[in-house]
Design a protein around this motif. Structure first.
Motif, PDB file in Angstrom:
ATOM      1  N   TRP A 276      -0.301  -4.577  -6.257  1.00 21.81           N
ATOM      2  CA  TRP A 276      -1.293  -4.079  -5.131  1.00 21.81           C
ATOM      3  C   TRP A 276      -2.398  -5.050  -4.776  1.00 21.81           C
TER       4      TRP A 276
ATOM      5  N   GLN B 188      -1.632  -0.228   1.327  1.00 19.20           N
ATOM      6  CA  GLN B 188      -0.604   0.803   0.567  1.00 19.20           C
ATOM      7  C   GLN B 188      -1.073   2.129   0.667  1.00 19.20           C
TER       8      GLN B 188
ATOM      9  N   PRO C 199       0.071   3.275   5.107  1.00 19.30           N
ATOM     10  CA  PRO C 199       1.202   2.492   5.585  1.00 19.30           C
ATOM     11  C   PRO C 199       1.784   2.697   6.912  1.00 19.30           C
TER      12      PRO C 199
END
Length: 566
Positions: free
Chosen positions: A479, A508, A511
């Motif tokens: 990440w 993340q 999306p």
């Protein structure tokens, strides 16, 4: 100035009792006869808190057993006018030195009981939230009385338990024993029968599967009410009485203390002699200040203090409670009362006319509020009370329209969080949290049913997912390849470097570039403000705080409408 004061006074509307009403004589609460608080079983009590002081920062142990384990109040704790403490985000704690007597006296007998009158603020508290605990922190205790949603929990350190007193003995989930109302709770233990839980005088049907002698209790722990020694696991509610015994209370003794009740109570005798021509005859209520906002009326009866029986029978119909010159707009539980008192009826002892109880709102305070009773009929006197006219509302055309958006249910929330974070649903912390809050999460997809308690459950689950993700080296490095989690937040999360955390996090957890989802730049601005606040410490922030900030930022997005709304 005098004219102005007179004008102001004349502008105040006075509540005057209508001459058409059939009313008793008036009384203040303090005009009543103090009901004896005796009758409690208190043999072998080693610590007793009745919370009568009403002010200050000390709640006194009045058991008479030295040393007195007085409680020091800190945080958001208020005194109740009806005797008791109200906990919002505070605690009441005895010193470890004085708490030692609890260790010494209980381990000497190998058995004990905890008795408390409590009113939980709600049925959504988790933790277990600490009501009464004899402990040193989140993972070390001798015993704890706690709350988990609708359950009371009894954690106890024995030879068969962990140092944290687990597994806990809890009331059954399906029974929803704990309610957000005044309840009498007693927990008992001995090495023969193990742990037992009583609520409102009744033994709860739950069996202790781990019966064992007490472990070597730690005598350096402290007795605490309202939260843990670590200041975590906050409990919100009222405690009206707490008693600790170094023996097991028998079922009949538990029932005896429940029937006695709690708090300062008065017998209010409303004179009706002038209405039925029988001197010294009264309608009697047992009245107490229920909390800082209301009075409790119960056990209505008729009594003649001279011991004279009823000479001429009379009717009693429709009793209403009045306060400060007007009938109370709520709490009129006795309006349907309709009974006949026969000639010759003995009323030397109180003759019960209703077993109901009711709550009346407090207005000016116990020393100033003045009560009276009104009757639709009492003997030859009557006052016709016309029922309120029901106005039928205009019909509203039926509509099949509903919200155009929905929300994920409990299973969808769990699955979505797993996919977004890459954390398996079976991960230990995630699985345990999900099982704990599953009933609290939305069960249907209609967004119009959403309540704040559900958001609390969603947030707890999001924290579990984010904590697991950030603590996983692989997930964390994937990440945030450009964030050095060994550096202090002042360095690695400075304004210039903060994008290395926030941009990957948003990408993340958001999306999809949907036209109807929150704008990513707005989300970034909110997270930037959050990180700015969390990065400021009174001293130097260590590197561990960098991970904490990352987890907080993750949970803020994961628990938001970005995930929930569909």
């Amino acid at each position: 100035m005098r004219d102005a004061i007179i004008a102001l006074s004349e502008g105040i509307e006075l509540d005057e009792i209508s001459p058409d009403m059939v009313v008793s004589k008036s009384l203040r609460l303090t005009d009543g006869i103090t009901a004896s608080s005796g009758g409690r079983f208190e043999t072998d009590v080693i610590a007793l808190y009745q919370f009568k002081t009403g002010e200050g920062t000390i709640a006194y142990d009045t058991s008479g057993i030295s040393p007195a384990a007085n409680l020091t109040l800190s945080g958001d704790v208020d005194w109740l006018g009806s005797w008791g403490l109200s906990f919002t985000n505070g605690k009441a704690q005895a010193s470890t030195a004085n708490s030692k007597k609890i260790h010494d006296l209980i381990t000497a007998t190998g058995e004990f009981s905890i008795e408390a009158w409590v009113t939980p603020n709600n049925v959504t508290q988790e933790g277990p939230a600490r009501i009464v605990t004899y402990s040193a922190g989140d993972d070390a205790r001798n015993f704890t009385l706690g709350q988990t949603q609708y359950n009371y929990d009894f954690m106890l350190r024995t030879d068969a338990s962990s140092s944290n007193g687990e597994p806990a003995l809890s009331t059954p989930d399906a029974d929803e024993v704990l309610q957000a109302t005044l309840q009498h709770v007693v927990m008992t233990y001995n090495a023969t029968n193990g742990r037992s839980i009583y609520v409102n005088g009744q033994l709860i049907d739950v069996v202790d599967e781990d019966i064992a002698p007490l472990a070597n209790w730690d005598d350096s722990f402290a007795l605490i009410l309202g939260r843990e020694a670590s200041n975590q696991h906050v409990w919100q509610g009222d405690i009206r009485l707490l008693a600790i015994y170094n023996r097991v209370l028998a079922p009949e003794q538990v029932q005896q203390n429940y029937e006695v009740g709690v708090g300062e109570k008065f017998f209010l005798l409303f004179s009706i002699s002038h209405l039925i021509d029988l001197p010294n005859t009264y309608v009697m209520f047992e009245v107490s200040q229920f909390d800082n906002y209301s009075y409790l009326f119960s056990n209505a009866a008729i009594v003649n203090i001279d011991g004279t029986p009823v000479s001429t029978g009379f009717e009693v119909k429709g009793i209403r409670i009045g306060i400060n010159g007007k009938e109370s707009p709520q709490g009129q539980s006795y309006v349907n009362l309709d009974l006949s008192i026969s000639a010759g009826q003995a009323i030397a002892e109180p003759f019960s006319i209703s077993s109901l109880g009711t709550i009346i709102a407090l207005e000016k305070g116990a020393s100033q509020d003045e009560f009276f009773l009104s009757f639709e009929q009492l003997g030859e006197h009557s006052n016709v009370v016309l029922p309120g006219v029901f106005v039928t509302p205009a019909e509203v055309p039926a509509s099949t329209q509903s919200a155009q958006i929905g929300m994920r249910n409990f299973a969808e929330i769990n699955h979505s969080m797993s996919v977004l974070t890459g954390v398996a649903q079976q991960s230990s912390k995630v699985f345990d949290t999900y099982e704990l809050v599953k009933r609290q999460l939305p069960s249907i997809e209609n967004i119009e049913t959403f309540i704040s308690a559900q958001q609390m459950g969603i947030t707890q689950l999001a924290i579990a997912y984010c904590d697991t993700a950030i603590e996983d080296n692989t997930i964390r490095s994937n990440w945030f390849p450009d964030v050095d989690f060994t550096a202090e937040p002042a360095v690695v999360l400075s304004a210039a470097q903060r994008g290395n955390l926030l941009n990957p996090l948003i990408n993340q957890l958001m999306p999809l570039s949907l036209s109807n989802q929150p704008n990513q730049s707005d989300v970034y601005a909110e997270l930037d403000s959050l990180v700015t606040g969390l990065s400021v410490c009174s001293g130097t922030c260590n590197a561990e705080r960098t991970r904490t900030i990352a987890k907080s930022s993750c949970a803020a997005v994961l628990a938001s409408a970005v995930m929930l709304v569909q």
